[in-house]
Design a protein around this motif. Structure first.
Motif, PDB file in Angstrom:
ATOM      1  N   GLY A  74      33.483  42.615  37.759  1.00  0.00           N
ATOM      2  CA  GLY A  74      34.655  43.479  37.866  1.00  0.00           C
ATOM      3  C   GLY A  74      34.501  44.548  38.934  1.00  0.00           C
ATOM      4  O   GLY A  74      33.422  45.127  39.099  1.00  0.00           O
TER       5      GLY A  74
ATOM      6  N   GLY B   9      34.081  41.627  42.886  1.00  0.00           N
ATOM      7  CA  GLY B   9      35.328  42.379  42.873  1.00  0.00           C
ATOM      8  C   GLY B   9      35.415  43.254  44.119  1.00  0.00           C
ATOM      9  O   GLY B   9      34.416  43.452  44.816  1.00  0.00           O
TER      10      GLY B   9
ATOM     11  N   ASP C 223      40.208  38.778  39.800  1.00  0.00           N
ATOM     12  CA  ASP C 223      40.283  37.994  38.567  1.00  0.00           C
ATOM     13  C   ASP C 223      40.949  36.645  38.835  1.00  0.00           C
ATOM     14  O   ASP C 223      40.408  35.588  38.503  1.00  0.00           O
ATOM     15  CB  ASP C 223      41.099  38.734  37.500  1.00  0.00           C
TER      16      ASP C 223
ATOM     17  N   LEU D 188      34.334  36.633  32.999  1.00  0.00           N
ATOM     18  CA  LEU D 188      34.762  37.881  33.623  1.00  0.00           C
ATOM     19  C   LEU D 188      33.906  38.998  33.054  1.00  0.00           C
ATOM     20  O   LEU D 188      33.990  39.307  31.855  1.00  0.00           O
ATOM     21  CB  LEU D 188      36.240  38.154  33.345  1.00  0.00           C
TER      22      LEU D 188
ATOM     23  N   LYS E 108      33.344  42.724  32.685  1.00  0.00           N
ATOM     24  CA  LYS E 108      34.180  43.910  32.808  1.00  0.00           C
ATOM     25  C   LYS E 108      33.396  45.173  32.458  1.00  0.00           C
ATOM     26  O   LYS E 108      32.373  45.126  31.769  1.00  0.00           O
ATOM     27  CB  LYS E 108      35.400  43.784  31.887  1.00  0.00           C
TER      28      LYS E 108
END
Length: 215
Positions: free
Chosen positions: A8, A35, A120, A137, A139
């Motif tokens: 992320g 990210g 994402d 993912l 996060k």
């Protein structure tokens, strides 16, 4: 088994995630997706100042991800840089690949040039392109995690609705038939479980449900 792991952007705004990158670098079959983090934040800031189009901002944000890939490669030298499907497959067969996304994504007709698309959606797009088995993912702690309901479509739609994933994620995820999991970066046990190549989606979802219940 190929596992796409998207880090992320919020994890790239403060202290460098060296421990997380080191953990992933030891995993064969993993493809790390960066990210945009603080670099994409600068694109968001400059867009209204300069009255830039969403298309231009989208391309700039992709290049922010590309720059973050360079940063990650510098932070963890064991990650294997890759830019094309063939390079990604070759790198993942040897260890943990690190995706430099610009070559595959800039100007791609199947990727809308909009802020609805962030890393994402690009991660799930890559997972579909590669025929990966799982998308994870990772996060930041405090993100709006929801206990899995058992209804994949509803769960993914809820991720977009609550902001856990971007607005286009549910639409982009339609093409991907593998597992999709979201884990907090500070939960090493859940990350370890998500990276277990023999684990099934149902097993991992049950673990996520247990982890979401108050003690």
């Amino acid at each position: 088994m190929t596992i796409i792991v998207k880090i992320g952007g919020s994890l790239m705004r403060g202290t460098a995630p060296r421990r997380l990158l080191a953990r992933l670098a030891g995993e064969q079959g993993v493809v790390v997706v960066p990210g945009g983090g603080a670099l994409a934040d600068q694109v968001r800031a400059v867009q209204p100042q300069w009255d830039l189009s969403d298309a231009a901002a989208h391309r700039m944000a992709l290049l922010a991800m590309e720059q973050m890939a360079h940063a990650m490669a510098d932070l963890e030298s064991r990650l294997l840089p890759a830019r094309t499907p063939a390079e990604l497959a070759e790198a993942a067969a040897k260890g943990a690949a690190l995706w430099f996304p610009a070559a595959m994504t800039l100007g791609h007709a199947g990727i809308p040039e909009s802020w609805d698309i962030t890393s994402d959606s690009l991660a799930v797009w890559l997972a579909a392109e590669m025929g990966a088995d799982r998308l994870v993912l990772v996060k930041a702690p405090g993100a709006p995690f929801l206990a899995p309901s058992g209804d994949r479509t509803a769960d993914i739609a809820a991720w977009s609705a609550t902001g856990l994933a971007d607005a286009a994620f549910a639409t982009m995820a339609v093409r991907f038939t593998g597992d999709i999991l979201a884990v907090p970066a500070d939960d090493g046990d859940r990350l370890d479980a998500a990276l277990r190549t023999g684990a099934r989606a149902t097993e991992l979802n049950e673990e996520a449900k247990e982890g979401s219940r108050p003690s």
